[in-house]
Design a protein around this motif. Structure first.
Motif, PDB file in Angstrom:
ATOM      1  N   SER A 147       1.009  38.345 -66.804  1.00 19.18           N
ATOM      2  CA  SER A 147       0.717  36.739 -67.160  1.00 19.18           C
ATOM      3  C   SER A 147      -0.348  36.106 -66.398  1.00 19.18           C
ATOM      4  CB  SER A 147       2.017  36.174 -66.520  1.00 19.18           C
ATOM      5  OG  SER A 147       1.774  34.336 -66.367  1.00 19.18           O
ATOM      6  N   GLU A 148      -1.490  35.778 -67.639  1.00 20.27           N
ATOM      7  CA  GLU A 148      -1.894  34.926 -67.252  1.00 20.27           C
ATOM      8  C   GLU A 148      -2.779  33.615 -66.302  1.00 20.27           C
ATOM      9  OE1 GLU A 148      -7.543  35.483 -68.588  1.00 20.27           O
ATOM     10  OE2 GLU A 148      -5.949  35.894 -69.199  1.00 20.27           O
ATOM     11  N   ILE A 149      -2.438  33.236 -65.702  1.00 23.12           N
ATOM     12  CA  ILE A 149      -2.032  31.935 -64.891  1.00 23.12           C
ATOM     13  C   ILE A 149      -3.823  30.740 -64.750  1.00 23.12           C
ATOM     14  CG2 ILE A 149      -1.613  30.397 -63.540  1.00 23.12           C
ATOM     15  CD1 ILE A 149       0.836  32.552 -62.873  1.00 23.12           C
ATOM     16  N   ARG A 150      -4.080  29.901 -65.138  1.00 26.08           N
ATOM     17  CA  ARG A 150      -4.756  28.871 -64.349  1.00 26.08           C
ATOM     18  C   ARG A 150      -4.579  27.378 -64.290  1.00 26.08           C
ATOM     19  NH1 ARG A 150      -8.303  25.064 -66.581  1.00 26.08           N
ATOM     20  NH2 ARG A 150      -7.127  24.238 -68.937  1.00 26.08           N
ATOM     21  N   ILE A 151      -4.426  26.959 -63.089  1.00 24.55           N
ATOM     22  CA  ILE A 151      -4.240  25.855 -62.107  1.00 24.55           C
ATOM     23  C   ILE A 151      -5.443  25.431 -61.806  1.00 24.55           C
ATOM     24  CG2 ILE A 151      -2.862  25.860 -59.663  1.00 24.55           C
ATOM     25  CD1 ILE A 151      -1.826  27.874 -59.553  1.00 24.55           C
ATOM     26  N   PRO A 152      -5.707  24.270 -62.096  1.00 26.06           N
ATOM     27  CA  PRO A 152      -6.752  23.592 -61.650  1.00 26.06           C
ATOM     28  C   PRO A 152      -6.547  22.371 -60.498  1.00 26.06           C
ATOM     29  CG  PRO A 152      -5.546  22.507 -64.570  1.00 26.06           C
ATOM     30  CD  PRO A 152      -4.568  23.326 -63.678  1.00 26.06           C
ATOM     31  N   ALA A 153      -8.208  22.453 -60.132  1.00 25.41           N
ATOM     32  CA  ALA A 153      -7.462  21.979 -58.283  1.00 25.41           C
ATOM     33  C   ALA A 153      -7.477  20.825 -58.728  1.00 25.41           C
ATOM     34  CB  ALA A 153      -9.484  22.306 -58.406  1.00 25.41           C
ATOM     35  N   LYS A 154      -7.547  20.156 -59.349  1.00 19.96           N
ATOM     36  CA  LYS A 154      -6.551  18.100 -59.504  1.00 19.96           C
ATOM     37  C   LYS A 154      -5.495  18.520 -59.029  1.00 19.96           C
ATOM     38  CE  LYS A 154     -10.756  17.255 -62.326  1.00 19.96           C
ATOM     39  NZ  LYS A 154     -10.757  15.672 -63.953  1.00 19.96           N
ATOM     40  N   THR A 155      -4.559  19.459 -59.837  1.00 20.32           N
ATOM     41  CA  THR A 155      -3.348  19.587 -59.422  1.00 20.32           C
ATOM     42  C   THR A 155      -2.997  19.239 -58.129  1.00 20.32           C
ATOM     43  OG1 THR A 155      -3.320  20.457 -61.964  1.00 20.32           O
ATOM     44  CG2 THR A 155      -1.502  20.890 -60.406  1.00 20.32           C
ATOM     45  N   LEU A 156      -3.652  20.607 -56.901  1.00 25.51           N
ATOM     46  CA  LEU A 156      -3.529  20.772 -55.781  1.00 25.51           C
ATOM     47  C   LEU A 156      -3.652  19.981 -55.417  1.00 25.51           C
ATOM     48  CD1 LEU A 156      -3.572  24.471 -56.230  1.00 25.51           C
ATOM     49  CD2 LEU A 156      -1.245  22.948 -56.799  1.00 25.51           C
ATOM     50  N   SER A 157      -3.006  19.588 -53.794  1.00 26.92           N
ATOM     51  CA  SER A 157      -3.133  19.293 -52.615  1.00 26.92           C
ATOM     52  C   SER A 157      -3.964  19.945 -52.063  1.00 26.92           C
ATOM     53  CB  SER A 157      -2.269  17.787 -52.333  1.00 26.92           C
ATOM     54  OG  SER A 157      -2.358  16.892 -53.274  1.00 26.92           O
ATOM     55  N   PHE A 158      -5.344  20.136 -51.204  1.00 33.75           N
ATOM     56  CA  PHE A 158      -5.267  21.008 -49.986  1.00 33.75           C
ATOM     57  C   PHE A 158      -6.439  20.463 -49.141  1.00 33.75           C
ATOM     58  CE2 PHE A 158      -8.218  21.163 -53.978  1.00 33.75           C
ATOM     59  CZ  PHE A 158      -9.635  21.376 -53.957  1.00 33.75           C
ATOM     60  N   ASP A 159      -7.203  21.211 -48.332  1.00 39.90           N
ATOM     61  CA  ASP A 159      -7.894  21.161 -47.001  1.00 39.90           C
ATOM     62  C   ASP A 159      -8.877  21.570 -47.452  1.00 39.90           C
ATOM     63  OD1 ASP A 159      -9.248  20.354 -44.887  1.00 39.90           O
ATOM     64  OD2 ASP A 159      -8.142  21.550 -43.794  1.00 39.90           O
ATOM     65  N   PRO A 160      -9.818  21.046 -47.924  1.00 38.28           N
ATOM     66  CA  PRO A 160     -11.540  21.755 -48.429  1.00 38.28           C
ATOM     67  C   PRO A 160     -11.876  22.651 -47.139  1.00 38.28           C
ATOM     68  CG  PRO A 160     -11.450  19.541 -48.703  1.00 38.28           C
ATOM     69  CD  PRO A 160     -10.296  20.042 -48.424  1.00 38.28           C
ATOM     70  N   SER A 161     -12.169  22.058 -46.461  1.00 39.97           N
ATOM     71  CA  SER A 161     -12.667  22.717 -45.011  1.00 39.97           C
ATOM     72  C   SER A 161     -11.737  24.570 -45.154  1.00 39.97           C
ATOM     73  CB  SER A 161     -12.496  21.725 -43.771  1.00 39.97           C
ATOM     74  OG  SER A 161     -11.072  22.010 -43.710  1.00 39.97           O
ATOM     75  N   ARG A 162     -11.016  24.765 -45.532  1.00 43.10           N
ATOM     76  CA  ARG A 162      -9.907  25.331 -45.076  1.00 43.10           C
ATOM     77  C   ARG A 162     -10.227  26.582 -45.975  1.00 43.10           C
ATOM     78  NH1 ARG A 162      -6.402  26.194 -41.492  1.00 43.10           N
ATOM     79  NH2 ARG A 162      -5.486  27.880 -42.208  1.00 43.10           N
ATOM     80  N   SER A 163     -10.867  27.865 -45.809  1.00 40.15           N
ATOM     81  CA  SER A 163     -11.386  28.869 -46.544  1.00 40.15           C
ATOM     82  C   SER A 163     -10.260  29.384 -46.522  1.00 40.15           C
ATOM     83  CB  SER A 163     -12.235  30.202 -46.376  1.00 40.15           C
ATOM     84  OG  SER A 163     -12.161  30.414 -45.388  1.00 40.15           O
ATOM     85  N   ARG A 164      -9.233  29.391 -46.729  1.00 38.62           N
ATOM     86  CA  ARG A 164      -7.585  30.802 -45.457  1.00 38.62           C
ATOM     87  C   ARG A 164      -6.602  29.851 -46.580  1.00 38.62           C
ATOM     88  NH1 ARG A 164      -6.544  35.529 -41.341  1.00 38.62           N
ATOM     89  NH2 ARG A 164      -8.098  36.488 -42.601  1.00 38.62           N
ATOM     90  N   TRP A 165      -6.090  30.268 -47.114  1.00 41.99           N
ATOM     91  CA  TRP A 165      -4.698  29.390 -47.742  1.00 41.99           C
ATOM     92  C   TRP A 165      -3.650  30.632 -47.944  1.00 41.99           C
ATOM     93  CZ3 TRP A 165      -5.151  26.632 -53.468  1.00 41.99           C
ATOM     94  CH2 TRP A 165      -6.455  26.219 -52.994  1.00 41.99           C
ATOM     95  N   GLY A 166      -2.039  30.189 -46.897  1.00 42.90           N
ATOM     96  CA  GLY A 166      -1.125  31.259 -47.529  1.00 42.90           C
ATOM     97  C   GLY A 166      -0.780  31.253 -49.171  1.00 42.90           C
ATOM     98  N   LEU A 167      -0.523  32.891 -48.822  1.00 50.73           N
ATOM     99  CA  LEU A 167      -0.259  33.053 -50.742  1.00 50.73           C
ATOM    100  C   LEU A 167       1.156  34.348 -50.049  1.00 50.73           C
ATOM    101  CD1 LEU A 167      -0.872  34.019 -53.454  1.00 50.73           C
ATOM    102  CD2 LEU A 167      -1.754  35.859 -52.796  1.00 50.73           C
ATOM    103  N   ASN A 168       2.032  33.665 -51.341  1.00 51.19           N
ATOM    104  CA  ASN A 168       3.160  34.954 -51.129  1.00 51.19           C
ATOM    105  C   ASN A 168       3.887  35.294 -52.514  1.00 51.19           C
ATOM    106  OD1 ASN A 168       5.172  37.033 -50.413  1.00 51.19           O
ATOM    107  ND2 ASN A 168       6.379  35.539 -49.487  1.00 51.19           N
ATOM    108  N   VAL A 169       3.929  36.488 -53.290  1.00 54.15           N
ATOM    109  CA  VAL A 169       4.378  36.480 -54.229  1.00 54.15           C
ATOM    110  C   VAL A 169       5.699  38.101 -54.212  1.00 54.15           C
ATOM    111  CG1 VAL A 169       3.746  37.883 -57.249  1.00 54.15           C
ATOM    112  CG2 VAL A 169       1.805  36.711 -54.702  1.00 54.15           C
ATOM    113  N   GLN A 170       6.072  37.301 -55.393  1.00 53.46           N
ATOM    114  CA  GLN A 170       7.689  37.842 -55.401  1.00 53.46           C
ATOM    115  C   GLN A 170       7.953  38.035 -56.990  1.00 53.46           C
ATOM    116  OE1 GLN A 170      11.542  37.224 -53.437  1.00 53.46           O
ATOM    117  NE2 GLN A 170      11.777  36.089 -55.563  1.00 53.46           N
ATOM    118  N   ARG A 171       8.434  39.658 -57.113  1.00 58.78           N
ATOM    119  CA  ARG A 171       8.383  40.097 -58.955  1.00 58.78           C
ATOM    120  C   ARG A 171       9.909  40.120 -58.618  1.00 58.78           C
ATOM    121  NH1 ARG A 171       6.414  45.893 -62.129  1.00 58.78           N
ATOM    122  NH2 ARG A 171       7.452  44.625 -63.546  1.00 58.78           N
ATOM    123  N   VAL A 172      10.772  40.011 -59.988  1.00 54.27           N
ATOM    124  CA  VAL A 172      12.131  40.309 -59.789  1.00 54.27           C
ATOM    125  C   VAL A 172      12.127  41.428 -61.603  1.00 54.27           C
ATOM    126  CG1 VAL A 172      14.733  38.899 -60.624  1.00 54.27           C
ATOM    127  CG2 VAL A 172      13.252  38.433 -58.880  1.00 54.27           C
TER     128      VAL A 172
END
Length: 527
Positions: free
Chosen positions: A169-194
């Motif tokens: 699966s290939e995903i593209r998420i436009p930055a306009k879709t997200l609210s975020f802090d532009p000063s942060r270079s580290r985000w939280g991420l988690n991935v789960q597969r069923v």
């Protein structure tokens, strides 16, 4: 009441003083070079995918917690100035891949699927969730305090296919879709597969049954998220309604607009003028055989935008200090909205939201202005302290004001291998119905839960005063605790410490012969 009140306050006070950091897995984003482009086709033909760091350290959650996965999973993350790209490669026997569902926002539980959670502020409390399946099905939502609102529909693109090695699966998420802090270079991420054929669940960060994929506080870290821009950040949705009377021959044309503008990447302003909800999804049919009001979820886009900001005290249904369906719907009848303004966002460790709605003049209700303001400050590692204020009575000519405070606690380190969470809240209302005297009362409650597989224990208490009236909220007095609402899998013990006659609140006060408060409680434990 004292038996529940004092121990719970003491316990939450002790828990609030504790909190520790924990080691988290780390992923890396590859920033695309100038001129590099990614085509979302599910084939990973671009050279950037081969250069991107790979996340493959997954661990079983089900059926054998802590065991190696039966099939390998690979995750890669790319970014340019306008988009975030996520590549998923789920290896395995393609003949055993289960892929049936293709509808947008359909539940994908019975298919193979992958869930991606992004914590764009790094606050360990809120985030976005994206779910994809081999057949191209996709679902998205906003996560707040471990709960997802799947009514949110973001703009993002995915292409999935079953390959010789499994599915990708290939995903593209436009930055306009997200609210975020532009000063942060580290985000939280988690991935789960069923892996549905084996009923197997594998997860990258926090692979434990005591933690779920929506627990943002247990996510790993994604390093190198830099250079994303949101552009103008303006969405305009014009609409119009034409109403004709075939008897008199009169016609009324009513244009309107919904406007969503990102003042900053972390603050959103929403404006609605001459609001029309004709395109809103209809409610599911429910039959009410009780004297208590039914709870219908919000489905209107304007009110769904950042709805999680106004959550309070961990309360799911009752007694909610703010329930947006009170606005524009009075005793089942639609009331016209002239205009509404909402501002939500974050500033440092402060999350806030303000909503103000001006109703059109109504012969029965007169002119109405309804307002709610909410602020919440992050404390400790995963906890928060907040306040809420509402003003206005949508169903009567009188006035109503509510003020509430809440404290939410959560820790994944206090109990080894377990999760401890709790909430404590207080609400006070001042209600002055038309041609009646002002009455004031309060409600308070809380809960504490400990989840440590295979044990789970929880306790809940609440007290509602007889004249507690959240006119902009939702309360089912006398029905706060019941076994069928607890969600417990094994032995559950429910009891009411004391009960008095009470009445639901649905626009107008109903007469009652009792002036005593209602106290409800439950406790459960199993192995």
């Amino acid at each position: 009441m004292r038996l529940w009140n004092r121990p719970c306050m003491l316990l939450l006070g002790v828990l609030a003083g504790l909190g520790q950091a924990q080691d988290r897995p780390l992923g890396q984003v590859l920033i695309l070079g100038e001129g590099e482009r990614i085509t979302v086709d599910g084939r990973f033909d671009e050279n950037a995918w081969s250069r991107a760091p790979v996340i493959r350290e997954f661990t079983q959650v089900e059926p054998v917690e802590g065991a190696p996965p039966s099939e390998q999973t690979e995750v890669r993350v790319l970014a340019d100035t306008d988009n975030l790209y996520i590549g998923l490669r789920c290896l395995g026997d393609p003949a055993r891949v289960i892929a049936r569902e293709m509808r947008r926002d359909a539940r994908l539980d019975n298919d193979d699927h992958v869930t991606v959670v992004l914590d764009t502020f790094g606050d360990r409390r809120n985030g976005f969730v994206f779910i994809v399946s081999p057949a191209g099905g996709k679902r998205d939502g906003i996560v707040t305090d471990g709960r997802a609102e799947f009514d949110w529909d973001g703009i993002w693109y995915v292409r999935s296919r079953i390959s010789d090695e499994g599915w990708v699966s290939e995903i593209r998420i436009p930055a306009k879709t997200l609210s975020f802090d532009p000063s942060r270079s580290r985000w939280g991420l988690n991935v789960q597969r069923v892996i549905r054929d084996r009923n197997e669940v594998v997860r990258w960060a926090s692979p434990s049954r005591n933690s779920g994929i929506l627990e943002v506080g247990d996510a790993g870290d994604l390093e190198g998220v830099i250079g994303l821009r949101q552009g103008l950040g303006l969405d305009i949705k014009p609409f119009a309604a034409l109403r004709s009377d075939f008897v008199d021959g009169d016609s009324i044309f009513e244009p309107g607009v919904d406007l969503f503008y990102k003042v900053t990447p972390s603050i959103t302003a929403s404006l609605t003028i001459n609001t029309d909800f004709a395109e809103t999804e209809v409610d599911d049919r429910q039959v009410n055989l009780t004297r208590f009001p039914l709870f219908f979820p919000e489905k209107r886009d304007f009110f769904l935008q950042d709805a999680g900001t106004f959550r309070f005290g961990g309360i799911r249904r009752s007694p909610l200090p703010f329930f947006s369906r009170r606005i524009g719907i009075v005793r089942g009848e639609e009331k016209e909205i002239a205009a509404g303004l909402k501002v939500t966002g974050r500033a440092g460790n402060l999350q806030f939201g303000v909503l103000d709605v001006q109703m059109k003049h109504d012969p029965e209700l007169g002119d109405k202005n309804l307002m709610v303001a909410r602020a919440r400050v992050d404390v400790l590692e995963q906890s928060s302290l907040g306040i809420i204020v509402t003003n206005g009575n949508p169903g009567d000519r009188g006035q109503n004001t509510l003020v509430g405070m809440d404290f939410g606690y959560r820790s994944t380190t206090l109990v080894d291998g377990g999760v401890v969470d709790g909430d404590l809240w207080f609400q006070a209302t001042s209600d002055r119905p038309a041609d009646e005297e002002r009455v004031e009362d309060y409600a308070l409650g809380g809960r504490v839960g400990i989840d440590k597989d295979p044990w789970d224990a929880g306790i809940f208490f609440a007290q509602l005063g007889h004249d507690y009236r959240p006119r902009l909220g939702f309360a089912r007095a006398g029905a706060l605790a019941s076994c069928d609402q607890s969600g417990f899998r094994h032995a559950t013990a429910c009891s009411r410490t004391s009960t008095a006659r009470s009445t639901p609140f649905s626009g107008r006060r109903r007469p009652s012969s009792s002036t005593a408060p209602t106290v409800t409680s439950y406790a459960s434990i199993w192995r």
